[in-house]
Design an enzyme around this catalytic site. Sequence first.
Site, PDB file in Angstrom:
ATOM      1  CD  GLU A  58      -2.231  16.247   0.501  1.00 47.59           C
ATOM      2  OE1 GLU A  58      -2.230  17.474   0.683  1.00 47.59           O
ATOM      3  OE2 GLU A  58      -3.291  15.577   0.413  1.00 47.59           O
ATOM      4  CE  LYS A  68      -8.516  24.866   5.371  1.00 47.55           C
ATOM      5  NZ  LYS A  68      -7.393  24.303   4.632  1.00 47.55           N
ATOM      6  NE  ARG A  97     -17.655  27.965   7.368  1.00 48.54           N
ATOM      7  CZ  ARG A  97     -17.405  26.843   8.051  1.00 48.54           C
ATOM      8  NH1 ARG A  97     -16.233  26.648   8.576  1.00 48.54           N
ATOM      9  NH2 ARG A  97     -18.328  25.921   8.157  1.00 48.54           N
ATOM     10  CE  LYS A 101      -3.249  20.123  -0.845  1.00 54.06           C
ATOM     11  NZ  LYS A 101      -3.959  19.133  -0.291  1.00 54.06           N
ATOM     12  CG  HIS A 134      -1.150  -5.154 -10.677  1.00 59.47           C
ATOM     13  ND1 HIS A 134      -0.582  -6.295 -11.194  1.00 59.47           N
ATOM     14  CD2 HIS A 134      -0.449  -4.846  -9.557  1.00 59.47           C
ATOM     15  CE1 HIS A 134       0.406  -6.693 -10.394  1.00 59.47           C
ATOM     16  NE2 HIS A 134       0.512  -5.841  -9.411  1.00 59.47           N
ATOM     17  CG  ASN A 139     -23.330  25.980   7.321  1.00 64.72           C
ATOM     18  OD1 ASN A 139     -23.370  25.233   6.349  1.00 64.72           O
ATOM     19  ND2 ASN A 139     -22.244  26.239   8.007  1.00 64.72           N
ATOM     20  N   GLY A 140     -26.046  23.912   6.206  1.00 65.91           N
ATOM     21  CA  GLY A 140     -26.424  22.509   6.385  1.00 65.91           C
ATOM     22  C   GLY A 140     -27.500  22.120   5.389  1.00 65.91           C
ATOM     23  CD1 TRP A 170     -18.875  25.011  -1.856  1.00 66.81           C
ATOM     24  CD2 TRP A 170     -20.419  23.472  -1.372  1.00 66.81           C
ATOM     25  NE1 TRP A 170     -18.532  23.843  -2.494  1.00 66.81           N
ATOM     26  CE2 TRP A 170     -19.457  22.888  -2.233  1.00 66.81           C
ATOM     27  CE3 TRP A 170     -21.482  22.688  -0.943  1.00 66.81           C
ATOM     28  CZ2 TRP A 170     -19.531  21.559  -2.656  1.00 66.81           C
ATOM     29  CZ3 TRP A 170     -21.566  21.367  -1.365  1.00 66.81           C
ATOM     30  CH2 TRP A 170     -20.591  20.821  -2.209  1.00 66.81           C
ATOM     31  CD  GLU A 227      -7.253  19.770  -2.639  1.00 61.33           C
ATOM     32  OE1 GLU A 227      -8.079  19.677  -1.716  1.00 61.33           O
ATOM     33  OE2 GLU A 227      -6.027  19.902  -2.437  1.00 61.33           O
ATOM     34  CB  CYS A 245     -22.543  28.600   4.127  1.00 60.36           C
ATOM     35  SG  CYS A 245     -23.381  27.404   3.078  1.00 60.36           S
TER      36      CYS A 245
END
Length: 598
Positions: free
Chosen positions: A476, A593, A28, A480, A499, A108-109, A82, A483, A2
Amino acid sequence: MCGIFGYIGPKKNAAQLVLNGLKKLEYRGYDSWGIALKVQGSRFKVQSPLLVEKHTGKIGEVHLSSTFYRLPSNFALGHTRWATHGGVTDVNAHPHLDCSGKIAIIHNGIIENYDVIKKRLIKLHHRFVSETDSEVAAHLIEEYYKKFSFLEAVRHAFNQFEGLNAIIAMNGVLNEFVAAKTGSPLVVGLGKNENFLASDAPALLSHTQQVHFLEDGEIVKVTPSKIELFDSKTGKRKMLKTQTLSWKIEEAEKGKYPHFMIKEIMEQPKVLQGITQNALSQIPDLAKIIKSAYGTYMIGCGTASYAALSGIYLFSRIAKRHVNFAVASEFGYALDFLTPKSLVIAFSQSGETIDIIESVGKAKNKGAKILAVVNVLGSTLYRMADYKILLGAGPEKCVLSTKTFTAKLAALVLLAQALNGDLGQGKKSLEKAAQEVENIFKPNSLLRIKKLANKIVNQQHIYIIGRGQSYPVALEAALKIKEVSYIHAEGFAAGELKHGVIALIEKGTPCLVFAPNDETYGAALSGAMEMKARGGFIIGVSFKPHEVFDYYIPVSDCSDASSIPNVVVAQLLGYYLCLKKGHDPDKPRNLAKSVTVK
Ligand code: BG6
C-alpha cells in the site's frame, strides 16, 4: 468511472448548477468534460433546442463568466470523462448529439457491440462525428424515436447495448430526461418541483438528501415534477425506493485544507474513534457468521485488495483462523469451488468497482454469502451483499484511498478480536492507533517526513519491504507513492528480497523498511542490512531507532493495529513527494476514484 450531473426544474441557472455538480464529481474522471443545455426564452434564436460546450482538460478553474453559463436554462446535462474509446479530444467529450440536435446523451461504461450498431446506423444515413462508442446511443435512440415514445426509444436502444453501461438521454423538445443502467452507478435526486441525476450521491448533497439509487435493469423518466420508474426489459412500471443520504455537505468539501488528500489523511483519528464506537454493535454477529462459514475469501481491488490481504495475517495471528485472499479482478476466474456455505468478504470504498461487482456476482451465483465492507451507502456492492459493514469514514473524494484503507484495517482488527472473544483488546489497540496517528500529525513529526520527501524526491526508484502484516502495508505504501508522485515505488515481501529484487539496489537507492514490534522485527532488520550492504539508503519506520537506519521515522507499537500508523507515514510521504513534484494530489494522471469499466 465518469462524472454525470443533470438538472431539470424551475431554476434558470441550470448550466451553472450542472457545472458546479460536475466539479464535485471530477474525481471520477477528468480528461475532458462537457455540458448540454436547453436555452429558454424566444430572445435566444438557436438552430437546435440544445446547445453543447465541450473541452479537454480539467474543469477546475472554468469560470461561469463565459456567455454559455449566463444563458437562461432550466434543463441541462453534464459529464466529466475518463476516456475508454476514442482519444482525449473536444469532439469525443460528452454530451453527444443525434443528427437532429434535439437529443443529447451522456454515457458511462463501454458499449461492447457499438461497432455493429454503428455500421447499421451509417447504412441508415446517420452522421457520426466522434470516435467514441457512446455516440451510437444518440443515433440509435433517434432511430427508435421515429417509431416510439422517447421513453420507449431509449429503452429499446438501451436493450441493444452489450456490456455495463449507464445512459442519460435529454430530449430538448419534450423537456425530459430518460436514464437507464446496468453496472455503472446512477442516482436520482428528488427535489421540490425539480429533480437531479448524478453518478454519485455526494454531488447531490447541496440540493437534496432524498435519492433513489437505480438498480441494474431500471429505466427512469425525469421531468421537473415527476420521476417515473420502469423495468428496462419489460417496460413495466416500478416503485421508487427513496433513501435519505446521511452525509453532510461540509463533509464533502475541502474546508480549511488545500487538498482532499491531506484533509482525508487528517480525518483518520476521528474515523478510527468513530469505528471503535459505532461498529461494535454488529461485529459480534458478523463474527458468528464468519465462524459458521465453510471457507472465507477476502477480496478487493487496488488499495482495497491490500486491506483484504491484511485480513489473512490479522485473522491468523489474532483468531487462529484461516481465510483466503484474492485480487477481486482475478477472483472471478478461480471460484468454481465456492458453495452456499462459503463466505466472500468484499472490500470496496466506492462499492462500484466493476471488477469486484462482477466477481461478487459470480460468487453469488455459486450460492456464496457476501459480506460487503464499503464506505458508500446504497452503492451497488452494498445492495448486492447479504451482510454489510458501512465504514462511516464520510465521503472520500481524493482519488487515492487513505482514510477508508485504515478504516478497513480497523474493521478487520475488531472482527478478528471478536472471533478471538476479546473485542475489548481490539478496541484498545485501535484507540492506541488513533492516538499514535495524532502523534504523527505533530509538527516535528510532519517536518521529519517532509524532509525525507525533499531528500528522495529526485530518485527514480524506491523499494519498500515488510514481513507478515507489514507486507500488505509495504504494498500500500508503494501504491500511495506511485499514484501521486509517479516515482517507481515497489513494495514486496522482505523475504523475497534475496530472490531477485536486491539486484536493483545500488548506491543511494531509497529503501523503506517497516519494522514494527512483532515477530517480524529481526528478519525485517536483516533485510535492511542486506540492502544497506549494496549501498541502499535505509529509511526505518519502527518503534525504536536502529543503527542500520540512515533515516528514522518513529512509530510507537500499537500491537494488532500497528499497520494503521505505519501506513499513515507512507500516505504523508506520498503527499509531500507529490507537492514537491508540483502534481495535483487529488487528481493524479490516468486514474479515477472508482473504476466502472473493465
Ligand atoms: C481505484 C482508486 O480506481 O480503485 C483506488 O484510484 C482504489 O484508490 C481502487 O483503491 C479500488 O476502489 P474501491 O472503491 O473498490 O475501493
